[in-house]
Write an enzyme that holds these catalytic residues in place. Structure first.
Site, PDB file in Angstrom:
ATOM      1  N   HIS A  44       1.201  -8.085  -2.873  1.00 11.30           N
ATOM      2  CA  HIS A  44       0.973  -6.782  -2.258  1.00 11.30           C
ATOM      3  C   HIS A  44       1.217  -6.903  -0.757  1.00 11.30           C
ATOM      4  O   HIS A  44       1.276  -8.007  -0.223  1.00 11.30           O
ATOM      5  CB  HIS A  44      -0.485  -6.334  -2.462  1.00 11.30           C
ATOM      6  CG  HIS A  44      -0.914  -6.230  -3.890  1.00 11.30           C
ATOM      7  ND1 HIS A  44      -0.481  -5.239  -4.737  1.00 11.30           N
ATOM      8  CD2 HIS A  44      -1.758  -7.004  -4.626  1.00 11.30           C
ATOM      9  CE1 HIS A  44      -1.053  -5.395  -5.926  1.00 11.30           C
ATOM     10  NE2 HIS A  44      -1.821  -6.465  -5.891  1.00 11.30           N
TER      11      HIS A  44
ATOM     12  N   CYS B 157       1.510   0.110  -0.339  1.00  8.28           N
ATOM     13  CA  CYS B 157       1.976  -1.234  -0.676  1.00  8.28           C
ATOM     14  C   CYS B 157       3.455  -1.124  -1.015  1.00  8.28           C
ATOM     15  O   CYS B 157       3.826  -0.379  -1.937  1.00  8.28           O
ATOM     16  CB  CYS B 157       1.169  -1.769  -1.864  1.00  8.28           C
ATOM     17  SG  CYS B 157       1.869  -3.267  -2.569  1.00  8.28           S
TER      18      CYS B 157
ATOM     19  N   HIS C  11       4.646  -1.677  -4.634  1.00 13.44           N
ATOM     20  CA  HIS C  11       4.056  -0.792  -5.637  1.00 13.44           C
ATOM     21  C   HIS C  11       3.938   0.650  -5.169  1.00 13.44           C
ATOM     22  O   HIS C  11       3.153   1.419  -5.728  1.00 13.44           O
ATOM     23  CB  HIS C  11       2.669  -1.328  -6.048  1.00 13.44           C
ATOM     24  CG  HIS C  11       2.710  -2.744  -6.531  1.00 13.44           C
ATOM     25  ND1 HIS C  11       1.962  -3.755  -5.977  1.00 13.44           N
ATOM     26  CD2 HIS C  11       3.465  -3.310  -7.519  1.00 13.44           C
ATOM     27  CE1 HIS C  11       2.239  -4.897  -6.612  1.00 13.44           C
ATOM     28  NE2 HIS C  11       3.145  -4.651  -7.542  1.00 13.44           N
TER      29      HIS C  11
ATOM     30  N   MET D 241       0.546   3.024  -5.336  1.00 17.51           N
ATOM     31  CA  MET D 241      -0.414   2.205  -4.597  1.00 17.51           C
ATOM     32  C   MET D 241      -0.365   2.565  -3.113  1.00 17.51           C
ATOM     33  O   MET D 241       0.511   2.113  -2.383  1.00 17.51           O
ATOM     34  CB  MET D 241      -0.109   0.718  -4.800  1.00 17.51           C
ATOM     35  CG  MET D 241      -1.159  -0.195  -4.181  1.00 17.51           C
ATOM     36  SD  MET D 241      -0.911  -1.909  -4.678  1.00 17.51           S
ATOM     37  CE  MET D 241      -2.147  -2.710  -3.668  1.00 17.51           C
TER      38      MET D 241
END
Ligand SMILES: [Cu+2]
Length: 158
Positions: free
Chosen positions: A87, A143, A146, A151
């Site tokens: 991440h 992120c 993602h 995210m």
């Protein structure tokens, strides 16, 4: 590696003089560590409060947990790579207050691009951002790996 062999060579030299133990101690203190006695979860240097945000894969959901938090200028946010990584933390330049970008660029270590934090690949690896001097307002972030999976989150500086 060059530095390692130099240290090894030095240790050998000192060992020859009977100074092996001293050399070992010195190499320990030379490591770039936190000052002794500073607990890991202590208030951030400068008096700001630390806030922890988990980066995790929950079922099939990639998320920041909490995804929204309110902090004070001077606080620190520590992101933890808990599961589903790698991440990172990236801020949308157009979704932060005026003047916020310069503060963040100075406060974010190892940016891959402006306002884009490094990928955290290590389990439980952390990434700290100090909001010292940050203008009040909303800081929206995501992120990078993602983003398409939803995210993202928001930090409100009061
Ligand atoms: Cu992610």
């Amino acid at each position: 590696m060059r530095v390692t062999s130099m240290v090894a060579g030095l240790a050998l030299l000192l060992a020859a003089c009977g100074g092996e133990k001293k050399a070992a101690n010195e190499s320990t203190t030379a490591a770039p560590e936190q000052p002794a006695g500073a607990p890991a979860a202590a208030p951030a240097a400068g008096g700001g409060t630390n806030h922890d945000v988990m980066m995790e894969l929950d079922g099939s959901n990639y998320k920041f947990n909490p995804s929204e938090l309110t902090i004070k200028a001077g606080d620190v946010v520590t992101f933890h790579n808990k599961s589903g990584g790698p991440h990172n933390v990236s801020f949308w330049a157009d979704s932060i207050p005026a003047g916020g970008a310069d503060k963040l660029k100075a406060a974010m270590p190892d940016q891959m691009a402006p306002l884009e934090g490094p990928l955290l690949t290590e389990q439980d690896g952390t990434y700290k951002i100090s909001f010292a001097g940050a203008p009040t307002g909303d800081y929206k972030f995501y992120c990078l790996p993602h983003l398409a999976l939803g995210m993202h989150g928001k930090i409100t500086v009061q």
